[in-house]
Scaffold this active site. Sequence first.
Site, PDB file in Angstrom:
ATOM      1  N   HIS A  52       3.737 -17.349   7.434  1.00 29.58           N
ATOM      2  CA  HIS A  52       3.205 -16.584   6.306  1.00 29.58           C
ATOM      3  C   HIS A  52       3.380 -17.323   4.979  1.00 29.58           C
ATOM      4  O   HIS A  52       2.544 -17.223   4.089  1.00 29.58           O
ATOM      5  CB  HIS A  52       3.899 -15.216   6.249  1.00 29.58           C
ATOM      6  CG  HIS A  52       3.197 -14.217   5.388  1.00 29.58           C
ATOM      7  ND1 HIS A  52       1.984 -13.649   5.734  1.00 29.58           N
ATOM      8  CD2 HIS A  52       3.528 -13.671   4.193  1.00 29.58           C
ATOM      9  CE1 HIS A  52       1.616 -12.810   4.785  1.00 29.58           C
ATOM     10  NE2 HIS A  52       2.528 -12.795   3.838  1.00 29.58           N
ATOM     11  N   TYR A  55       2.292 -21.914   6.187  1.00 32.03           N
ATOM     12  CA  TYR A  55       1.038 -22.299   6.853  1.00 32.03           C
ATOM     13  C   TYR A  55       1.234 -23.503   7.772  1.00 32.03           C
ATOM     14  O   TYR A  55       0.355 -24.356   7.890  1.00 32.03           O
ATOM     15  CB  TYR A  55      -0.065 -22.595   5.827  1.00 32.03           C
ATOM     16  CG  TYR A  55      -0.459 -21.407   4.973  1.00 32.03           C
ATOM     17  CD1 TYR A  55      -0.312 -20.112   5.440  1.00 32.03           C
ATOM     18  CD2 TYR A  55      -0.976 -21.579   3.696  1.00 32.03           C
ATOM     19  CE1 TYR A  55      -0.659 -19.020   4.653  1.00 32.03           C
ATOM     20  CE2 TYR A  55      -1.332 -20.489   2.904  1.00 32.03           C
ATOM     21  CZ  TYR A  55      -1.171 -19.216   3.383  1.00 32.03           C
ATOM     22  OH  TYR A  55      -1.529 -18.130   2.617  1.00 32.03           O
ATOM     23  N   LYS A  94      -8.642 -13.311  -5.425  1.00 31.95           N
ATOM     24  CA  LYS A  94      -7.905 -13.692  -4.215  1.00 31.95           C
ATOM     25  C   LYS A  94      -7.874 -12.502  -3.257  1.00 31.95           C
ATOM     26  O   LYS A  94      -8.017 -11.356  -3.683  1.00 31.95           O
ATOM     27  CB  LYS A  94      -6.468 -14.099  -4.558  1.00 31.95           C
ATOM     28  CG  LYS A  94      -5.736 -14.739  -3.376  1.00 31.95           C
ATOM     29  CD  LYS A  94      -4.302 -15.074  -3.713  1.00 31.95           C
ATOM     30  CE  LYS A  94      -3.614 -15.717  -2.511  1.00 31.95           C
ATOM     31  NZ  LYS A  94      -2.171 -15.813  -2.720  1.00 31.95           N
ATOM     32  N   GLU A  96      -5.556 -10.961   0.252  1.00 35.00           N
ATOM     33  CA  GLU A  96      -4.296 -11.049   0.998  1.00 35.00           C
ATOM     34  C   GLU A  96      -4.343 -10.073   2.163  1.00 35.00           C
ATOM     35  O   GLU A  96      -4.975  -9.021   2.082  1.00 35.00           O
ATOM     36  CB  GLU A  96      -3.110 -10.654   0.098  1.00 35.00           C
ATOM     37  CG  GLU A  96      -2.499 -11.776  -0.700  1.00 35.00           C
ATOM     38  CD  GLU A  96      -1.549 -12.659   0.110  1.00 35.00           C
ATOM     39  OE1 GLU A  96      -1.357 -12.396   1.314  1.00 35.00           O
ATOM     40  OE2 GLU A  96      -1.018 -13.613  -0.475  1.00 35.00           O
ATOM     41  N   HIS A  98      -2.159  -7.506   4.718  1.00 34.77           N
ATOM     42  CA  HIS A  98      -0.901  -6.763   4.875  1.00 34.77           C
ATOM     43  C   HIS A  98      -0.970  -6.005   6.196  1.00 34.77           C
ATOM     44  O   HIS A  98      -0.825  -4.787   6.270  1.00 34.77           O
ATOM     45  CB  HIS A  98      -0.673  -5.819   3.690  1.00 34.77           C
ATOM     46  CG  HIS A  98       0.656  -6.029   3.027  1.00 34.77           C
ATOM     47  ND1 HIS A  98       1.437  -5.027   2.537  1.00 34.77           N
ATOM     48  CD2 HIS A  98       1.362  -7.160   2.795  1.00 34.77           C
ATOM     49  CE1 HIS A  98       2.556  -5.515   2.021  1.00 34.77           C
ATOM     50  NE2 HIS A  98       2.528  -6.819   2.177  1.00 34.77           N
ATOM     51  N   HIS A 100       0.758  -6.379   9.440  1.00 37.57           N
ATOM     52  CA  HIS A 100       1.937  -5.877  10.161  1.00 37.57           C
ATOM     53  C   HIS A 100       2.615  -4.719   9.415  1.00 37.57           C
ATOM     54  O   HIS A 100       2.959  -3.704  10.039  1.00 37.57           O
ATOM     55  CB  HIS A 100       2.935  -7.023  10.411  1.00 37.57           C
ATOM     56  CG  HIS A 100       2.543  -7.915  11.551  1.00 37.57           C
ATOM     57  ND1 HIS A 100       1.223  -8.229  11.831  1.00 37.57           N
ATOM     58  CD2 HIS A 100       3.286  -8.571  12.481  1.00 37.57           C
ATOM     59  CE1 HIS A 100       1.190  -9.028  12.894  1.00 37.57           C
ATOM     60  NE2 HIS A 100       2.426  -9.254  13.299  1.00 37.57           N
ATOM     61  N   ARG A 119      -0.899  -8.393  -8.582  1.00 40.22           N
ATOM     62  CA  ARG A 119       0.033  -9.284  -9.296  1.00 40.22           C
ATOM     63  C   ARG A 119      -0.425 -10.740  -9.239  1.00 40.22           C
ATOM     64  O   ARG A 119      -0.234 -11.500 -10.190  1.00 40.22           O
ATOM     65  CB  ARG A 119       1.451  -9.141  -8.739  1.00 40.22           C
ATOM     66  CG  ARG A 119       2.121  -7.843  -9.107  1.00 40.22           C
ATOM     67  CD  ARG A 119       3.616  -7.867  -8.866  1.00 40.22           C
ATOM     68  NE  ARG A 119       3.956  -8.151  -7.489  1.00 40.22           N
ATOM     69  CZ  ARG A 119       3.923  -7.252  -6.497  1.00 40.22           C
ATOM     70  NH1 ARG A 119       3.533  -6.008  -6.743  1.00 40.22           N
ATOM     71  NH2 ARG A 119       4.258  -7.595  -5.270  1.00 40.22           N
ATOM     72  N   GLN A 243       7.776  -3.108   2.408  1.00 40.01           N
ATOM     73  CA  GLN A 243       8.127  -2.872   1.012  1.00 40.01           C
ATOM     74  C   GLN A 243       7.724  -1.459   0.577  1.00 40.01           C
ATOM     75  O   GLN A 243       6.902  -0.812   1.224  1.00 40.01           O
ATOM     76  CB  GLN A 243       7.400  -3.896   0.116  1.00 40.01           C
ATOM     77  CG  GLN A 243       7.552  -5.332   0.560  1.00 40.01           C
ATOM     78  CD  GLN A 243       6.493  -5.769   1.559  1.00 40.01           C
ATOM     79  OE1 GLN A 243       5.857  -4.960   2.211  1.00 40.01           O
ATOM     80  NE2 GLN A 243       6.310  -7.071   1.688  1.00 40.01           N
ATOM     81  N   GLN A 319       8.958  -4.611  -4.694  1.00 39.27           N
ATOM     82  CA  GLN A 319       7.682  -4.839  -5.372  1.00 39.27           C
ATOM     83  C   GLN A 319       7.815  -4.854  -6.902  1.00 39.27           C
ATOM     84  O   GLN A 319       8.883  -4.591  -7.444  1.00 39.27           O
ATOM     85  CB  GLN A 319       6.697  -3.742  -4.954  1.00 39.27           C
ATOM     86  CG  GLN A 319       6.352  -3.794  -3.474  1.00 39.27           C
ATOM     87  CD  GLN A 319       5.526  -5.007  -3.120  1.00 39.27           C
ATOM     88  OE1 GLN A 319       4.346  -5.095  -3.418  1.00 39.27           O
ATOM     89  NE2 GLN A 319       6.142  -5.986  -2.477  1.00 39.27           N
ATOM     90  N   ASN A 537      -5.613 -16.553   2.436  1.00 34.80           N
ATOM     91  CA  ASN A 537      -4.404 -16.164   3.134  1.00 34.80           C
ATOM     92  C   ASN A 537      -4.647 -16.320   4.636  1.00 34.80           C
ATOM     93  O   ASN A 537      -5.767 -16.149   5.104  1.00 34.80           O
ATOM     94  CB  ASN A 537      -4.127 -14.708   2.727  1.00 34.80           C
ATOM     95  CG  ASN A 537      -3.343 -13.921   3.741  1.00 34.80           C
ATOM     96  OD1 ASN A 537      -3.932 -13.261   4.577  1.00 34.80           O
ATOM     97  ND2 ASN A 537      -2.038 -13.960   3.683  1.00 34.80           N
TER      98      ASN A 537
END
Length: 736
Positions: A52, A55, A94, A96, A98, A100, A119, A243, A319, A537
Amino acid sequence: MTEPTAKQIKDEKIYQQWGLTDSEYDLISTKILKRLPNYTETGLYSVMWSEHCSYKNSKKVLRKMPNKSERVIAGPGEDAGILDIGDNQAVVFKAESHNHPSAVEPYQGAATGVGGIIRDIFSMGAQPIALLNSLKFGPLKDGQTKHLVNEVVAGIGGYGNCIGLPTVGGEIAFEDCYEHNPLVNAMCVGLLNNTDFKHGTASGDKNLIVYVGAKTGRDGIHGATFASDEFTDTKNKQRSAVQVGNPFIEKLLMDACVEIIEKHPEWILGIQDMGAAGLVSSTAEMASKAGSGLVLNLDKVPQRETEMNAYEMMLSESQERMVLCVKPEFVDDVLAFFKHFELDAVVIGQVTTDKQYKIYHHDELVTDIPVDSLTEDVPEYDREETQPQRMIDDKDYQFVPVIDSLEKTWNEMLQRPNIASKKHFYQTYDSQVRANTLVRPGSDSGVVRIRGTRKAIAMTNDSNSKYVYLNPYVGGQIAVMEAARNIVASGGEPIGVTDCLNYGNPENPEAFWELDKSVEGIASACEKINTPVISGNVSLYNEYNDVAIYPSPMVGMVGLISDIDNVTTTAFKEAGDLIYVVGQTQDDFNGSELQMAQSGKLKGNLRNLDLDQEKLHQDIIRQAISQKLIMSCHDLSEGGLAVALSKSAFENELGFEINTSLTSAQMFSETQSRFLVTVAPENQTVFEELVATDIECLGTVTAAPEFKVTTADESVEINGLTAGKNWKEAIACLMK
């Protein structure tokens, strides 16, 4: 808790539980450190060397992506990519995954996925302007899946709505392979009002490291390792690795960071989001990029739980936290600025020149390692790859649909979950907040105006993993080109791509082959239309009991609309408008929604995609839109022509009368490179001369909401209001 000793970690192979292999541990202890790493140090390596963060299995493949164009200001390696859009402005974006966390705690998993991607945008100094998402779940047949879907959608909406950002687009699909391994991919787009941005670097001897934002707790520990693991019936799904988000703190943090970078750029030398692997990844990456070292004092870190040890503080993924690099002469100004926003802001360390990463806790040196060993010395694997046997066995198979009744099949297709209206879900999201949204969810792209200009940004994300499963290379090309058609159909010029690459275990040669070949397909399509991949990602190990998801690359694309008068939507506008298909229709049923509806099996190969023809059709449509020749435009994708016609008619409760040489089955073919457009009768001649080839005039839009269709096989009349009601209500019925 008593921390295990370095010798215990080695002898009992505790490092394996944290995702490090024997060979990786040996490399760290014998070659890099020339000693056994202690408890905290082993934890740092375990998260930073996870797939993660590093890479390590995918770097070789990712280098095949094009990432340069005349617009690129920042590409891979930064928190987000940046493209120049003229007038001293830039678009920042961008995506991403999430996945899992959302499988374990769907609300918080999805919510913190949104928070993290926001963020990434404002850490560049950009103002976030819009959110999108790409979601994949198992079939809507049991309470567990329905609960999962409801909670993920609520988490996305809850976070985005609270922070005040519109969710303007996305996609949702349902397939068996995602039942235990849902995919939750979030995308954020922002604007930079000048082309200066802040790098995520920590440079300059004795410059200070400032922690800003929420306090650190024990949530999200080993989140990065957890994201690089597989699910099984017996393996415990770590809730502690998920989180917990607070959008109200994030709103304060976003506003503060955007304002400080805009008004006081000289105060901030570098800034980075604390995302995966928390404090260690943000600080180590900032130092490594600058060729610096760091000394951190964890006693200064704001904590919301008692007696946290160094390992927990460094690996926590709590976070709403950022790291800043600040010159000493400005540090009081910076601390006071964030205090005004009621945010914690404290100096937790300083930059050094020795390239060492040193951490103190309770006045004890608990870590002393080379900073580059966390970021640059990660082994890079060249995995074995093999073409899946299914592709060899089924290469000549062609699915042949049987249409006994066009009307019955048409209505059934409109109610399939992958095709039916997703309004039941996206009505949870506020798509109008900030009052800049020009095109809301439900059209081909979301469109957001740029205030003070005539320009707008079009944005979409696409991922038809069924195609990628049948042929990863062609499927990768299709993902890019479908996204591009969505942008073009909205009146935009595609300018750049972000991605989420969701696959199974890379140590499985077939899974790695799928990753490699689909990235080659994505790269070839991006090169053809000059859309560099500037961020993204990788999410691997998406498996349950050793069964992988379909290879699922999500392509997020951004387009520039130079004049808001060119914004185009999918909805038919006026009775009497002529209906055209641009592009030839062939018998493309492998991987189609019709194949799944009639056989329940995914089988066969895909026709090669003609990238030149695809680009030609996109260029023609863009030209026709700029010449104001087109009233509505829709790209043809899932469900083919029949579904595109229906969706275009539903919004304004119009109908159509068409007569085509296509067979009834071809009405559901999913041939690529096609657009459905409507043209006012007075523009017929000019439009037909512009397009010239690969064009068929099907008929006209009608005021009565009836679908009158004559194919090569039969003539039918379908009640458009009934069909529309069934399409709109299908998901709500399934979710009951």
